[in-house]
Design a protein around this motif. Structure first.
Motif, PDB file in Angstrom:
ATOM      1  N   ARG A 112       8.234  13.644  11.231  1.00 40.40           N
ATOM      2  CA  ARG A 112       7.463  14.296  10.159  1.00 40.40           C
ATOM      3  C   ARG A 112       7.852  13.733   8.798  1.00 40.40           C
ATOM      4  N   ALA A 113       9.147  13.618   8.565  1.00 39.57           N
ATOM      5  CA  ALA A 113       9.626  13.144   7.268  1.00 39.57           C
ATOM      6  C   ALA A 113       9.142  11.730   6.976  1.00 39.57           C
ATOM      7  N   TRP A 114       9.247  10.851   7.951  1.00 42.13           N
ATOM      8  CA  TRP A 114       8.832   9.468   7.719  1.00 42.13           C
ATOM      9  C   TRP A 114       7.321   9.312   7.705  1.00 42.13           C
ATOM     10  N   ALA A 115       6.598  10.176   8.418  1.00 39.17           N
ATOM     11  CA  ALA A 115       5.132  10.142   8.338  1.00 39.17           C
ATOM     12  C   ALA A 115       4.695  10.478   6.913  1.00 39.17           C
ATOM     13  N   LEU A 116       5.337  11.482   6.312  1.00 42.08           N
ATOM     14  CA  LEU A 116       4.985  11.835   4.940  1.00 42.08           C
ATOM     15  C   LEU A 116       5.392  10.730   3.972  1.00 42.08           C
ATOM     16  N   ASP A 117       6.545  10.149   4.177  1.00 39.81           N
ATOM     17  CA  ASP A 117       6.980   9.040   3.327  1.00 39.81           C
ATOM     18  C   ASP A 117       5.951   7.912   3.366  1.00 39.81           C
ATOM     19  N   SER A 118       5.520   7.559   4.553  1.00 38.04           N
ATOM     20  CA  SER A 118       4.541   6.471   4.699  1.00 38.04           C
ATOM     21  C   SER A 118       3.193   6.848   4.109  1.00 38.04           C
ATOM     22  N   LEU A 119       2.759   8.088   4.342  1.00 36.75           N
ATOM     23  CA  LEU A 119       1.491   8.524   3.772  1.00 36.75           C
ATOM     24  C   LEU A 119       1.558   8.500   2.243  1.00 36.75           C
ATOM     25  N   ALA A 120       2.694   8.871   1.683  1.00 33.28           N
ATOM     26  CA  ALA A 120       2.869   8.820   0.227  1.00 33.28           C
ATOM     27  C   ALA A 120       2.757   7.381  -0.292  1.00 33.28           C
ATOM     28  N   GLN A 121       3.226   6.435   0.479  1.00 36.13           N
ATOM     29  CA  GLN A 121       3.091   5.033   0.065  1.00 36.13           C
ATOM     30  C   GLN A 121       1.618   4.630   0.011  1.00 36.13           C
ATOM     31  N   PHE A 122       0.838   5.087   0.978  1.00 36.05           N
ATOM     32  CA  PHE A 122      -0.605   4.815   0.945  1.00 36.05           C
ATOM     33  C   PHE A 122      -1.262   5.549  -0.223  1.00 36.05           C
ATOM     34  N   ALA A 123      -0.793   6.765  -0.518  1.00 32.67           N
ATOM     35  CA  ALA A 123      -1.366   7.566  -1.599  1.00 32.67           C
ATOM     36  C   ALA A 123      -1.135   6.915  -2.966  1.00 32.67           C
ATOM     37  N   ALA A 124      -0.105   6.098  -3.067  1.00 36.69           N
ATOM     38  CA  ALA A 124       0.158   5.406  -4.339  1.00 36.69           C
ATOM     39  C   ALA A 124      -1.015   4.507  -4.724  1.00 36.69           C
ATOM     40  N   GLU A 125      -1.789   4.079  -3.733  1.00 38.24           N
ATOM     41  CA  GLU A 125      -2.949   3.223  -3.993  1.00 38.24           C
ATOM     42  C   GLU A 125      -4.279   3.903  -3.688  1.00 38.24           C
TER      43      GLU A 125
END
Length: 145
Positions: free
Chosen positions: A101-114
C-alpha cells in the motif's frame, strides 16, 4: 547477478524470462533484480516494461506486487499501458500488506506530479495513511508530502 547483468546488459532478457518462472521465488528474485535495475538503468528495462503490467502484476504474492509497484513510475508507458499501470497502483492502495500500500501510493504520487487529475486520489490516501495509526503508512505519507 546484479553485477553480471550490469557487466553484460544483454543478460536482461534472461532475467525477464526468469520473471515468468513457475517457481514464484525465482520469479520474485528476477523481479527484484529488474526493479533494482530500473531505478539505475531504466533504458535497459524499457523494452521489457510489459513484464511489470502483465500477469505478474496480479500475483497473489505480496513480495511480487511490491517489486511491481516500485518499478512502475521509472518507466515510460504508452497511453494504453498507462491505464493498466494506474489501475494496478489504485488497486494496490488497498492491498492487505502495508508495504505494498505504501509503495503503491508513493508511485501514484510520482505519476500525480505530472498528472494533476491523480491528486485527489493521492491526497485522500495520504489523509487515510496519516489517520491509520500505522507507523509505516504514516512515515510513507510524510515522505510523499
Amino acid at each position: 547477478m546484479l553485477a553480471i547483468v550490469r557487466a553484460d546488459p544483454d543478460r536482461v532478457a534472461d532475467v525477464v524470462a526468469l520473471a515468468s518462472d513457475a517457481d514464484w521465488l525465482v520469479s520474485m528474485r528476477a523481479l527484484d533484480l529488474l526493479e533494482k535495475l530500473v531505478h539505475d538503468e531504466p533504458a535497459q528495462i524499457q523494452p521489457y516494461r510489459r513484464v511489470f503490467i502483465g500477469p505478474l502484476a496480479d500475483s497473489d504474492k505480496w513480495e511480487v506486487r511490491l517489486q511491481i509497484v516500485r518499478a512502475l513510475p521509472c518507466l515510460k508507458w504508452t497511453p494504453r499501458e498507462r491505464i493498466r499501470v494506474l489501475a494496478i497502483l489504485r488497486r494496490d492502495l488497498l492491498h492487505p500488506k502495508l508495504f505494498v500500500r505504501a509503495w503503491a501510493l508513493d508511485s501514484l504520487a510520482q505519476f500525480a506530479a505530472e498528472d494533476s487529475s491523480l491528486l485527489p486520489v493521492v491526497r485522500r490516501h495520504l489523509a487515510l495513511f496519516m489517520r491509520s495509526g500505522r507507523a509505516a503508512l504514516m512515515a510513507r505519507a510524510r515522505k510523499i508530502r
